[in-house]
Motif scaffolding. Sequence first.
Motif, PDB file in Angstrom:
ATOM      1  N   TRP A 166       0.975  -1.167  -0.044  1.00 39.61           N
ATOM      2  CA  TRP A 166      -0.056   0.023  -0.115  1.00 39.61           C
ATOM      3  C   TRP A 166       0.825   1.067   0.126  1.00 39.61           C
ATOM      4  N   ALA A 167       1.956   1.295   0.975  1.00 40.61           N
ATOM      5  CA  ALA A 167       2.785   2.496   0.878  1.00 40.61           C
ATOM      6  C   ALA A 167       3.538   2.549  -0.384  1.00 40.61           C
ATOM      7  N   VAL A 168       4.090   1.480  -0.927  1.00 44.70           N
ATOM      8  CA  VAL A 168       4.736   1.695  -2.338  1.00 44.70           C
ATOM      9  C   VAL A 168       3.749   2.153  -3.484  1.00 44.70           C
ATOM     10  N   GLU A 173       2.481   4.433   5.878  1.00 39.95           N
ATOM     11  CA  GLU A 173       2.387   2.884   6.414  1.00 39.95           C
ATOM     12  C   GLU A 173       0.786   2.564   6.392  1.00 39.95           C
ATOM     13  N   ALA A 174       0.837   1.197   6.172  1.00 38.93           N
ATOM     14  CA  ALA A 174      -0.409   0.429   6.137  1.00 38.93           C
ATOM     15  C   ALA A 174      -0.243  -0.646   7.114  1.00 38.93           C
ATOM     16  N   ALA A 175      -1.198  -1.092   8.158  1.00 33.73           N
ATOM     17  CA  ALA A 175      -0.796  -2.189   8.892  1.00 33.73           C
ATOM     18  C   ALA A 175      -2.379  -2.967   8.783  1.00 33.73           C
ATOM     19  N   PHE A 176      -2.459  -4.176   8.592  1.00 36.22           N
ATOM     20  CA  PHE A 176      -3.470  -5.216   8.741  1.00 36.22           C
ATOM     21  C   PHE A 176      -2.907  -6.585   8.554  1.00 36.22           C
ATOM     22  N   ALA A 177      -3.960  -7.416   9.155  1.00 36.81           N
ATOM     23  CA  ALA A 177      -3.440  -8.835   9.201  1.00 36.81           C
ATOM     24  C   ALA A 177      -3.638  -9.402   7.642  1.00 36.81           C
ATOM     25  N   ALA A 178      -2.870  -9.991   7.132  1.00 33.25           N
ATOM     26  CA  ALA A 178      -2.878 -10.551   5.806  1.00 33.25           C
ATOM     27  C   ALA A 178      -3.154 -12.158   5.900  1.00 33.25           C
ATOM     28  N   PRO A 179      -4.068 -12.525   5.101  1.00 39.15           N
ATOM     29  CA  PRO A 179      -4.774 -12.053   3.880  1.00 39.15           C
ATOM     30  C   PRO A 179      -6.059 -11.428   4.983  1.00 39.15           C
TER      31      PRO A 179
END
Length: 147
Positions: free
Chosen positions: A28-30, A37-43
């Motif tokens: 996301w940040a790229v 920044e982005a933070a979340f559980a993947a998937p």
Amino acid sequence: MTWRREYTHLTTASAEAVWKRWTTPADWAVDDPDLREAAFAAPPRVGAGGRVLNHGTPAQRFTFTELQPGVAMNFRIGLPGAVLSFPHRMRQTPNGLSVTHAVEISGPLAGVFGPLVGRKIAAGLPAVVRLVTTNALADMAADAREG
């Protein structure tokens, strides 16, 4: 009331490669120059939350509201008197994969937040969609070299 803007881009990237970029927090940040920044559980899963941090603004919490692999993704951020949503869609066309990112603000104060918040986000949509699709193509090329 609803305020909405969107941008669509055609690409030769696969739906799988675009989906990977939509559902990988580090990407996301790229793919979004305004995002630090982005933070979340993947998937990710519908109902799960995460956090985004834009350059120059406080961190914001969001919730995934739609996840259809290879088709659609959406998440929302609550605002006072409004909801800020980011609908993402893709569909195969005869000319390639159509990838759409949108910003949508709904609720009683959508008419206020649209010009204040939505307009700046909407201005960045073309760059974000092009980065997502360009980076998806680069991921596909890297996978082909490795495989």
